[in-house]
Write a protein that holds these residues in place. Structure first.
Motif, PDB file in Angstrom:
ATOM      1  N   ASP A 354       0.870  -1.175   0.000  1.00  0.00           N
ATOM      2  CA  ASP A 354       0.000   0.000   0.000  1.00  0.00           C
ATOM      3  C   ASP A 354       0.908   1.226   0.000  1.00  0.00           C
ATOM      4  N   GLU A 356       0.456   4.483   0.156  1.00  0.00           N
ATOM      5  CA  GLU A 356       0.242   5.529   1.162  1.00  0.00           C
ATOM      6  C   GLU A 356       0.770   5.093   2.517  1.00  0.00           C
ATOM      7  N   ARG A 357       0.500   3.849   2.913  1.00  0.00           N
ATOM      8  CA  ARG A 357       0.933   3.373   4.231  1.00  0.00           C
ATOM      9  C   ARG A 357       2.454   3.260   4.299  1.00  0.00           C
ATOM     10  N   ARG A 360       4.108   6.694   4.413  1.00  0.00           N
ATOM     11  CA  ARG A 360       3.960   7.330   5.729  1.00  0.00           C
ATOM     12  C   ARG A 360       4.932   6.713   6.741  1.00  0.00           C
ATOM     13  N   ASP A 380       2.246  13.745   0.136  1.00  0.00           N
ATOM     14  CA  ASP A 380       1.063  14.029  -0.681  1.00  0.00           C
ATOM     15  C   ASP A 380       0.697  12.765  -1.464  1.00  0.00           C
ATOM     16  N   ILE A 381      -0.124  11.917  -0.842  1.00  0.00           N
ATOM     17  CA  ILE A 381      -0.542  10.663  -1.463  1.00  0.00           C
ATOM     18  C   ILE A 381      -2.059  10.695  -1.599  1.00  0.00           C
ATOM     19  N   PRO A 383      -5.942   9.500  -2.250  1.00  0.00           N
ATOM     20  CA  PRO A 383      -6.630   8.215  -1.991  1.00  0.00           C
ATOM     21  C   PRO A 383      -6.954   7.512  -3.304  1.00  0.00           C
TER      22      PRO A 383
END
Length: 503
Positions: A354, A356-357, A360, A380-381, A383
């Motif tokens: 994933d 975004e995960r 982060r 800046d990801i 959804p």
């Protein structure tokens, strides 16, 4: 050609008066008749002869099929030349083709001021007709060849230009016109140094460069070439190869040069990527060998140093030295671990990440180090991005390597940003910094293991990133930013939908 008697002061060559129109009368239908009709009526002869109009024809038999010729449509026929002259008293050019006709009598009966072309003189007009026909045929062939050559040259997707020895543009193909966004008429005649889309675009030719291919072709009369590199407006490194071919004139002097420039960026980047992959493979094999050879003695030395530092009765100075030894051995163990990770084949590690995960988590991992160096981190990801075909731990390791390199490139603080979006069928993940940027040499070599350049030094971190991403079918790209700084982009393959994912 026989002229009717006239005062000496009025004598002149019939064809000297360019602005005069000739009214022609044809007497007889002997040899050369068809050719005379073509000369009088044909537009292709206007380049060589003054304007002519056929007033009438005398002495052609009623049964002669040539009366129905399209060239005689609307032209009156007469039985004798006397009738012709009476009908058209303003005739000023008579062509006599009738067999057995006394031209002296004909000349006496012609309208005043008219000139006579007899059957002998008409031979030269026939020869002119043949020459014009041959010339027209050659011109058509040349025009056809020119159109064919222009079509071929225009279809070539590289830049092609014909440059005079003075450096002025003589001609160029459609590709140059389209790239510059200007009309061809506006470019022809200009200095060839103006054939640039932007200041970053290398010139098609540079007459002031004594070692350049243009000047070399002029001086030697031989083909010349050169490889150019340029950082484009988007910060990407581009490669061009320019070829120049001298064109000699009739005296053997080089009067023009054909310049051919090809964008070889894709091919060159492929070659560079192949060389980097070969180096990475070599370093990987070497790392594996060294790691296995060093691991056992290193672990043994670390164990002895740890026991030594804990022994009772050991002087403090000796304990301090044992601690230093243990600290250095620990650093070597970390380096050995890095070598082993680099040597490990990563293509077999299958997973879904994933973006975004993982991004982060990578930002959090480097957060404290960045804060210490006064470097801000932004994320800046959007959804809805698809998962990518990459082990999450490996992707995180790649991002951490990129972030740490970016932070280290900002010794006086700055900003590092992580962003992602879709790029066609791939997921695009970018890490950008506000540092001093990257030179052409840096852009070309930063993914090579242990590269060291001006103000920068890369170990295995960036090489490891390229190795991982390439092994999973992705791609890595480095570019400078217009305002300074560097951006490294990972193009990652998304996870394809399986049967259970289809509605």
């Amino acid at each position: 050609m026989v002229d009717a008697p006239r005062p000496h002061d009025d004598a002149y060559c019939v064809f000297d008066a360019e602005d005069r129109e000739y009214l022609v009368g044809v007497v007889g239908a002997g040899p050369g008749f068809d050719t005379i009709l073509e000369i009088v009526a044909g537009d292709e002869f206007r380049e060589f002869l003054p304007p002519m109009h056929l007033a009438g024809v005398a002495g052609i038999e009623l049964c002669d099929p040539r009366r129905r010729s399209p060239l005689l449509a609307g032209v009156p026929f007469f039985a004798t030349y006397q009738e012709l002259f009476a009908h058209a008293p303003h005739i000023n050019l008579v062509v006599a083709l009738q067999q057995g006709l006394d031209n002296r009598v004909l000349s006496r009966d012609m309208p005043p001021g008219a000139s006579l072309i007899d059957s002998t003189a008409s031979f030269f007009l026939c020869a002119l007709s043949s020459a014009v026909s041959v010339g027209a045929h050659c011109r058509r062939r040349l025009d056809h060849q020119k159109l064919l050559l222009e079509a071929i040259v225009d279809e070539v997707q590289e830049d092609i230009a014909l440059i005079a020895a003075s450096g002025r543009v003589v001609d160029l193909n459609r590709n140059v016109v389209a790239r510059l966004g200007r009309a061809k008429e506006d470019l022809v005649g200009r200095d060839c140094r103006e054939l640039r889309a932007s200041p970053e675009d290398p010139p098609l030719c540079d007459p002031d460069d004594p070692g350049g291919p243009f000047r070399t072709a002029l001086a030697t009369g031989e083909k010349a070439e050169r490889l150019h590199t340029a950082v484009a407006a988007d910060g990407r490194l581009r490669y061009y190869r320019t070829y120049t071919y001298p064109i000699r004139d009739a005296s053997g002097q080089v009067g023009h040069v054909v310049v051919f420039r090809r964008d070889i960026t894709d091919r060159t980047m492929g070659e560079i990527s192949a060389r980097q992959a070969e180096r990475i493979e070599t370093v990987g094999r070497l790392s594996s060998y060294l790691a296995h050879e060093i691991r056992n003695p290193l672990f043994a030395a670390s164990g002895f140093a740890r026991r030594l530092s804990l022994m009772d009765g050991l002087p403090e100075s000796a304990k301090e030295k044992a601690g230093i030894v243990l600290e250095e051995l620990t650093r070597m163990e970390a380096l050995l671990k890095q070598f082993l990770e680099f040597a490990r084949p990563v293509g077999a590690v299958v997973g879904q990440a994933d973006v975004e995960r993982v991004a982060r988590e990578a930002v959090q991992t480097v957060g404290l180090e960045a804060e210490t160096r006064r470097v801000g981190l932004s994320l800046d990801i959007p959804p809805g991005l698809p998962a990518v075909t990459l082990d999450p731990a490996l992707l995180k390791q790649c991002l951490v390597n990129l972030l740490r390199n970016a932070v280290e490139d900002l010794p006086h603080g700055g900003l590092v940003s992580v962003a992602a979006d879709r790029d066609g069928q791939r997921v695009r993940l970018r890490v950008a910094d506000s540092g001093r940027g990257a030179t052409r040499e840096h852009l070309e070599n930063m993914f090579s293991p242990f590269y060291k350049g001006d103000h920068c030094e890369y170990g295995l971190g960036l090489a490891m990133v390229k190795k991982v991403v390439d092994d999973f079918g992705g791609a890595v790209e480095a570019a400078g930013q217009p305002g300074g700084g560097c951006v490294i982009t990972l193009f990652l393959p998304p996870v394809l939908a399986g049967p259970e994912d289809k509605g």
